[in-house]
Motif scaffolding. Structure first.
Motif, PDB file in Angstrom:
ATOM      1  N   GLU A   1       0.983  -1.061   0.381  1.00 58.32           N
ATOM      2  CA  GLU A   1      -0.012   0.400   0.383  1.00 58.32           C
ATOM      3  C   GLU A   1       1.012   1.177   0.131  1.00 58.32           C
ATOM      4  N   PHE A   2       0.813   2.094  -1.095  1.00 57.98           N
ATOM      5  CA  PHE A   2       1.699   2.904  -1.159  1.00 57.98           C
ATOM      6  C   PHE A   2       0.919   4.273  -0.784  1.00 57.98           C
ATOM      7  N   ILE A   3       1.236   5.268   0.000  1.00 55.66           N
ATOM      8  CA  ILE A   3       0.440   6.419   0.469  1.00 55.66           C
ATOM      9  C   ILE A   3       1.345   7.481   0.232  1.00 55.66           C
ATOM     10  N   ASN A   4       0.837   8.252  -0.532  1.00 60.50           N
ATOM     11  CA  ASN A   4       1.409   9.991  -0.570  1.00 60.50           C
ATOM     12  C   ASN A   4       0.563  11.027  -0.865  1.00 60.50           C
ATOM     13  N   ASP A   5       0.670  12.409  -1.415  1.00 58.02           N
ATOM     14  CA  ASP A   5       0.324  13.226  -1.218  1.00 58.02           C
ATOM     15  C   ASP A   5       0.701  13.913  -2.563  1.00 58.02           C
ATOM     16  N   PRO A   6      -0.766  14.017  -4.007  1.00 57.45           N
ATOM     17  CA  PRO A   6       0.437  14.424  -4.906  1.00 57.45           C
ATOM     18  C   PRO A   6       0.615  15.434  -4.835  1.00 57.45           C
ATOM     19  N   ASP A   7      -0.267  16.519  -3.871  1.00 56.97           N
ATOM     20  CA  ASP A   7      -0.231  17.826  -3.523  1.00 56.97           C
ATOM     21  C   ASP A   7       0.922  18.781  -2.811  1.00 56.97           C
ATOM     22  N   PHE A   8       1.763  17.354  -1.928  1.00 59.26           N
ATOM     23  CA  PHE A   8       2.233  17.974  -0.635  1.00 59.26           C
ATOM     24  C   PHE A   8       3.148  19.163  -1.227  1.00 59.26           C
TER      25      PHE A   8
ATOM     26  N   TYR B   1      11.017  19.608   4.020  1.00 62.27           N
ATOM     27  CA  TYR B   1      10.594  18.689   2.847  1.00 62.27           C
ATOM     28  C   TYR B   1       9.537  18.728   1.671  1.00 62.27           C
ATOM     29  N   LYS B   2      10.740  17.974   1.062  1.00 58.19           N
ATOM     30  CA  LYS B   2      10.178  17.476  -0.569  1.00 58.19           C
ATOM     31  C   LYS B   2       8.623  16.708  -0.791  1.00 58.19           C
ATOM     32  N   ASP B   3       9.109  15.775  -0.436  1.00 58.27           N
ATOM     33  CA  ASP B   3       7.651  15.151   0.354  1.00 58.27           C
ATOM     34  C   ASP B   3       8.308  13.764   1.032  1.00 58.27           C
ATOM     35  N   ALA B   4       7.125  12.474   1.275  1.00 60.32           N
ATOM     36  CA  ALA B   4       7.009  12.037   2.829  1.00 60.32           C
ATOM     37  C   ALA B   4       5.623  10.765   2.177  1.00 60.32           C
TER      38      ALA B   4
ATOM     39  N   GLY C   1      18.760  11.400  -7.089  1.00 59.67           N
ATOM     40  CA  GLY C   1      19.842  12.649  -6.400  1.00 59.67           C
ATOM     41  C   GLY C   1      18.944  13.406  -5.367  1.00 59.67           C
ATOM     42  N   TYR C   2      18.243  12.834  -4.518  1.00 62.30           N
ATOM     43  CA  TYR C   2      17.750  13.132  -3.135  1.00 62.30           C
ATOM     44  C   TYR C   2      18.746  12.514  -2.144  1.00 62.30           C
ATOM     45  N   SER C   3      18.643  13.052  -0.283  1.00 61.98           N
ATOM     46  CA  SER C   3      18.791  12.093   0.635  1.00 61.98           C
ATOM     47  C   SER C   3      17.123  12.135   1.493  1.00 61.98           C
ATOM     48  N   TYR C   4      17.060  11.445   2.785  1.00 64.62           N
ATOM     49  CA  TYR C   4      15.894  10.730   2.636  1.00 64.62           C
ATOM     50  C   TYR C   4      16.072  10.724   4.621  1.00 64.62           C
ATOM     51  N   ILE C   5      15.081  10.960   4.734  1.00 64.00           N
ATOM     52  CA  ILE C   5      14.599   9.998   6.491  1.00 64.00           C
ATOM     53  C   ILE C   5      13.986   9.472   6.135  1.00 64.00           C
ATOM     54  N   MET C   6      14.096   8.340   6.746  1.00 62.62           N
ATOM     55  CA  MET C   6      13.169   7.008   6.784  1.00 62.62           C
ATOM     56  C   MET C   6      13.643   6.659   8.113  1.00 62.62           C
TER      57      MET C   6
ATOM     58  N   THR D   1       9.274   7.688   4.855  1.00 66.03           N
ATOM     59  CA  THR D   1       9.685   8.403   3.844  1.00 66.03           C
ATOM     60  C   THR D   1       9.476   9.963   4.312  1.00 66.03           C
ATOM     61  N   PHE D   2      10.771  11.100   4.587  1.00 70.53           N
ATOM     62  CA  PHE D   2      10.653  12.447   3.771  1.00 70.53           C
ATOM     63  C   PHE D   2      12.036  12.542   3.556  1.00 70.53           C
ATOM     64  N   GLU D   3      11.489  12.900   1.997  1.00 70.42           N
ATOM     65  CA  GLU D   3      12.418  13.371   1.116  1.00 70.42           C
ATOM     66  C   GLU D   3      12.817  15.345   1.472  1.00 70.42           C
ATOM     67  N   VAL D   4      14.409  14.697   1.492  1.00 73.03           N
ATOM     68  CA  VAL D   4      14.533  16.546   1.776  1.00 73.03           C
ATOM     69  C   VAL D   4      15.377  16.721  -0.076  1.00 73.03           C
ATOM     70  N   PRO D   5      16.486  17.658   0.303  1.00 75.43           N
ATOM     71  CA  PRO D   5      17.387  17.973  -1.114  1.00 75.43           C
ATOM     72  C   PRO D   5      18.532  17.584  -1.029  1.00 75.43           C
ATOM     73  N   THR D   6      19.219  16.789  -1.610  1.00 71.71           N
ATOM     74  CA  THR D   6      21.303  16.324  -0.929  1.00 71.71           C
ATOM     75  C   THR D   6      21.647  16.277  -0.034  1.00 71.71           C
ATOM     76  N   THR D   7      21.535  18.194   0.044  1.00 70.05           N
ATOM     77  CA  THR D   7      22.370  18.679   0.925  1.00 70.05           C
ATOM     78  C   THR D   7      22.357  18.934   1.821  1.00 70.05           C
ATOM     79  N   TYR D   8      21.327  18.561   2.531  1.00 73.74           N
ATOM     80  CA  TYR D   8      21.068  17.922   4.155  1.00 73.74           C
ATOM     81  C   TYR D   8      21.531  17.265   4.237  1.00 73.74           C
ATOM     82  N   TYR D   9      22.132  15.717   3.446  1.00 75.30           N
ATOM     83  CA  TYR D   9      22.492  14.920   4.596  1.00 75.30           C
ATOM     84  C   TYR D   9      23.847  15.524   5.564  1.00 75.30           C
TER      85      TYR D   9
END
Length: 266
Positions: free
Chosen positions: A2-9, A14-17, A35-40, A82-90
């Motif tokens: 089950e894949f849950i996201n918000d197309p209008d996020f 955060y860039k996506d969740a 090309g992104y970083s992730y908090i998971m 998963t919470f996506e963030v810009p790659t430089t945030y790592y």
């Protein structure tokens, strides 16, 4: 699955969740790099191997930088938030040299207070609504956002590569951002995790894969549009970034890749 996201996020940090539930588990799936970083947050005994088939530890709460593809096997009842963030945030989050950790999953408990991470993992576990997941993260981590999102030496360069769909070379970057090649490579090693030329190739590849999945143009036309020399040149990048041939890709259902490419790549 089950894949849950918000197309209008939309969010200022955060860039996506995304939340993915695996009630029945799942066979090994390929996780590609965008090309992104992730908090998971990974609930359950996950198994993961990197590009060279080495097993890697999957912490309950982790942060992942840009790197090679890797494969995961989901346990029955497993959950992946998963919470996506810009790659430089790592680097900003961990203080670690990104290139040295590009193929590892860094335990958040080595960076943030244990009780804070325990609180987060407990709070997120049973929440399925994206807005509530993000609210929980905001309540616990908002004091860190300003520090983690400060402008970096790589941020403007990375944005420039995205804006040009990766249709650049090193000389183009050095013309726009005057510095030595060695300095540019050091900036990318610290903040991005891969050399500038590889990151350019990765971004270009992700754009062509998006168009390939959308079937807007035939592959030969896309290969020309994205400045590949020929089909074999594209096939080489495909194998490098996807870990499989084009034929294998067409014969395997990959909902994680599909879900990631359905949203805007910015």
């Amino acid at each position: 699955m089950e894949f849950i996201n918000d197309p209008d996020f939309k969010h200022h940090f955060y860039k996506d969740a995304i939340r993915i539930n695996y009630p029945d588990g799942a066979p090994t799936q390929l996780i590609n790099d965008f090309g992104y970083s992730y908090i998971m947050f990974c609930y359950g005994p996950w198994e993961a191997v990197i590009k060279d088939d080495s097993s890697i530890n999957v912490p309950l709460a982790l942060v992942k930088p840009t790197g090679d593809y890797f494969r995961v096997t989901a346990p029955k009842g497993g959950v992946w938030v998963t919470f996506e963030v810009p790659t430089t945030y790592y680097h900003a989050i961990t203080g670690l040299e990104t290139a040295e950790h590009s193929n590892y999953l860094t335990d958040l408990k080595t960076i943030l207070p244990h009780d804070l991470i325990d609180h987060l993992t407990n709070q997120l576990a049973e929440v399925h609504e994206i807005n509530k997941l993000v609210s929980i993260m905001d309540e616990s981590l908002s004091d860190y956002y300003e520090k983690w999102s400060k402008p970096t030496a790589a941020q403007e360069i990375v944005s420039y590569i995205y804006e040009h769909n990766g249709l650049l070379n090193l000389e183009d970057l050095l013309d726009v951002f005057p510095q030595s090649k060695r300095t540019l490579e050091r900036v990318f090693s610290t903040w991005v995790g891969v050399p500038p030329y590889r990151f350019i190739r990765l971004v270009r590849f992700n754009f062509i894969i998006r168009e390939l999945m959308e079937e807007r143009k035939p592959l030969p036309q896309l290969i020309t549009d994205y400045n590949y020399y020929d089909h074999s040149h594209f096939e080489k990048d495909f194998k490098n970034f996807m870990g499989q041939s084009i034929r294998e890709y067409h014969n395997v259902f990959n909902p994680l890749l599909t879900g990631a490419l359905e949203r805007a790549y910015v």
